[in-house]
Scaffold this motif. Structure first.
Motif, mmCIF file in Angstrom:
data_model
loop_
_atom_site.group_PDB
_atom_site.id
_atom_site.type_symbol
_atom_site.label_atom_id
_atom_site.label_comp_id
_atom_site.label_asym_id
_atom_site.label_seq_id
_atom_site.Cartn_x
_atom_site.Cartn_y
_atom_site.Cartn_z
ATOM 1 N N LYS A 153 46.017 52.727 34.751
ATOM 2 C CA LYS A 153 45.755 51.315 34.088
ATOM 3 C C LYS A 153 47.076 50.919 33.279
ATOM 4 O O LYS A 153 47.812 50.127 33.608
ATOM 5 N N ASP A 154 47.797 51.959 32.644
ATOM 6 C CA ASP A 154 49.040 51.607 31.822
ATOM 7 C C ASP A 154 50.118 51.489 33.078
ATOM 8 O O ASP A 154 50.896 50.348 32.861
ATOM 9 N N GLY A 155 50.060 52.137 34.131
ATOM 10 C CA GLY A 155 51.119 52.051 34.976
ATOM 11 C C GLY A 155 50.996 50.703 35.684
ATOM 12 O O GLY A 155 52.207 49.972 35.994
ATOM 13 N N ASP A 202 41.096 41.561 34.517
ATOM 14 C CA ASP A 202 40.901 40.183 33.655
ATOM 15 C C ASP A 202 41.080 39.100 34.797
ATOM 16 O O ASP A 202 41.929 38.958 35.572
ATOM 17 N N SER A 203 40.003 38.398 34.912
ATOM 18 C CA SER A 203 39.805 37.147 36.081
ATOM 19 C C SER A 203 41.010 36.336 36.100
ATOM 20 O O SER A 203 41.651 36.061 36.993
ATOM 21 N N VAL A 241 44.843 44.648 34.209
ATOM 22 C CA VAL A 241 43.700 45.888 34.337
ATOM 23 C C VAL A 241 43.018 46.242 33.056
ATOM 24 O O VAL A 241 43.715 46.579 32.106
ATOM 25 N N ALA A 242 41.488 46.134 32.931
ATOM 26 C CA ALA A 242 41.021 46.284 31.414
ATOM 27 C C ALA A 242 40.075 47.761 31.723
ATOM 28 O O ALA A 242 40.041 48.324 30.587
ATOM 29 N N ASN A 243 39.959 48.200 32.654
ATOM 30 C CA ASN A 243 39.084 49.512 32.962
ATOM 31 C C ASN A 243 39.610 50.069 34.554
ATOM 32 O O ASN A 243 39.712 49.338 35.139
#
Length: 179
Positions: free
Chosen positions: A119-121, A72-73, A131-133
């Motif tokens: 991502k979750d970490g 996410d910017s 983090v989106a992807n």
């Protein structure tokens, strides 16, 4: 007298219709305003990594990889640490601290679970969904024997690394134009 009564009835109907129509229009505008704005993401290209695989106190081989993030910017501007450093730390945790890959049965590896854990970490460390992807560009394994054989061959017909995940190509972000 009947004319005045009909004109009064006409004015009431038009007024009630106008109020009803304006109420419906304002509801539609409020619903459109409540829709979330699309999230603008930026690609953070990870550094190439080479991590040793240690078994019984000896190096058996190396994980070779490159993983990139879509972040996410707006939220990433608030992050104090470099995203590639956070990514490398998370990869070391997953591949060395809590091995997720059984090298004897690479086919059982679940890349989607691996992406989600990365991502979750990272999001858990940052305390927000930054983090989106996660995109796996390369994730291979090269045994110590393969490395020794390739060294002995001196570049002639090297044995390729064992592919764990068929990666995606991630383009480096274009440099910002200066005015």
């Amino acid at each position: 007298m009947i004319k005045v009564l009909l004109i009064g009835l006409w004015v009431c109907i038009v007024s009630i219709g106008g109020v009803y129509l304006s109420a419906r229009m304002s509801e539609a505008t409020a619903t459109a305003d409540a829709a979330p704005a699309p999230v603008v993401t930026t690609v953070v290209r990870g550094n190439p990594i080479s991590m040793p695989v240690i078994h019984n106190g000896a190096v058996d081989g190396y994980f070779l990889g490159r993983i990139s993030l879509s972040v996410d910017s707006e939220k990433s501007k608030k992050v104090q640490l470099p995203m590639d450093a956070l990514l490398t730390d998370q990869l070391f945790s997953l591949l060395m601290g809590n091995p997720m890959i059984d090298l004897k049965n690479v086919g059982s590896f679940d890349p989607e679970n691996f992406r989600n854990k990365i991502k979750d970490g990272i999001n858990a460390k940052l305390g927000d969904a930054v983090v989106a992807n996660v995109m796996i560009e390369q994730l291979d394994y090269m045994s110590k024997e393969t490395i020794n054989t390739n060294t002995a061959r001196r570049g002639n017909n090297p044995i390729p690394a064992q592919k764990i995940v068929e990666g995606v190509v991630v383009e480096a972000p274009a440099p910002a134009a200066s005015h």
